[in-house]
Design an enzyme around this catalytic site. Sequence first.
Site, PDB file in Angstrom:
ATOM      1  CB  SER A 158     -37.046 -18.303 -32.315  1.00 50.93           C
ATOM      2  OG  SER A 158     -36.828 -19.666 -32.501  1.00 50.93           O
ATOM      3  CG  ASP A 321     -34.791 -20.872 -24.838  1.00 50.60           C
ATOM      4  OD1 ASP A 321     -34.970 -22.047 -25.238  1.00 50.60           O
ATOM      5  OD2 ASP A 321     -34.660 -19.898 -25.609  1.00 50.60           O
ATOM      6  CG  HIS A 354     -37.540 -21.049 -27.807  1.00 48.72           C
ATOM      7  ND1 HIS A 354     -36.332 -20.400 -27.858  1.00 48.72           N
ATOM      8  CD2 HIS A 354     -38.065 -20.959 -29.063  1.00 48.72           C
ATOM      9  CE1 HIS A 354     -36.119 -19.949 -29.078  1.00 48.72           C
ATOM     10  NE2 HIS A 354     -37.163 -20.263 -29.820  1.00 48.72           N
TER      11      HIS A 354
END
Length: 381
Positions: A158, A321, A354
């Site tokens: 991320s 995601d 995610h």
Amino acid sequence: MCSGVRLLKQTDLVTTRYVTFDTDLRLESGRLLGPFTIAYETYGTLNTARTNAILVTHAWTGDCHAAGRHTLEDRNPGWWDNLIGPGKILDTQRFFIICANVIGSCKGSTGPTSIDPKTGRPYRLSFPLVMVRDMVHAHKFLLDHLGIGSLITVIGGSMGAMQALEWGIHYPEVTRSIIPIAGTGRTSPMSIALNAVARQAIYNDPLWKKGNYRSEHPPASGFALARSIGHISFLSDASMDKKFGRRFSVRDGLFDFFGQFEVERYLGYNGTNFVTKFDPNSFLYLAKALDMYDVSWNFPSLEEALSTLHCPSLWFAFTSDWLYRPEQTEEVVDILQGLKKPVEYHLIESEYGHDSFLVEPEKFTPYVVDFLNQIAAKQGV
């Protein structure tokens, strides 16, 4: 004692360290930040040649406590403890692992909650805006302090993936490879929109007081809602269906106007619990850094920026995601391939959105092991 259970010893514990740099860090905005403090933890032993270091970079509201426990009573280890340690993917018997908290945070590094030396009061909203690139520049000071001039890799998910990419581009003399996981080269309008709604949730809480709230009376209601909004983006429809389905809370009556589905209760609990662990202003500053992220910042184009990445890179995206969609990762990978850069990419099948890189690491870590073996061999590690 049950077979297979290992009791912690004092020597197993890890310590968060702090280093303050009595100098100015020039930010991308042109403003100066100084002095500034970096909180960090290390795991393993740095070899005599100082060539076995790996930098782990954390996500949005993460911290430098990536592995191990601080006390014998700690119930939960660091956030990537399943990957970092003796015999694990990031093997501390072989590698020296570093994880540092980013500036702008409230987890030990200088941020809005820190004391402004010019006023003797917390910075709050007088803290300058920081970009992901600024975070990386600040951590370069830490590496210099530790006497580390070479990193086998920079790995993170991320916002950590964004940091890894910045390391590869701006410190090629240090960075031997990068492993960006669930990342992007630039934040999408949808991601910015989600953060905008989360921001408004905090702004509209009367206790926020334009950032001048007292720490003992934070804008808890708005902050909890903001966290819930963010948390939805970390999940996926499939993972929520698997975990909650359409089950209605057993605490409520079906026809109770304020009755909740289990997924509603979960989001409420997660948001409320988070309020006790993080600072709202820091949350806002880091969200702004995510929104502003664009690797081509101060380059003529995305292609020009990526043309300066010379080290091998290993990229991962996850099918479910929807925060940083696979095609966003693939945009970067396609450009790197077109530039004939040493790049490897894997699209991992996962239903956990995610958060897949935290929930199902076993699906991508075999590729990490092979990649690290190749890079480490070149360094003689």
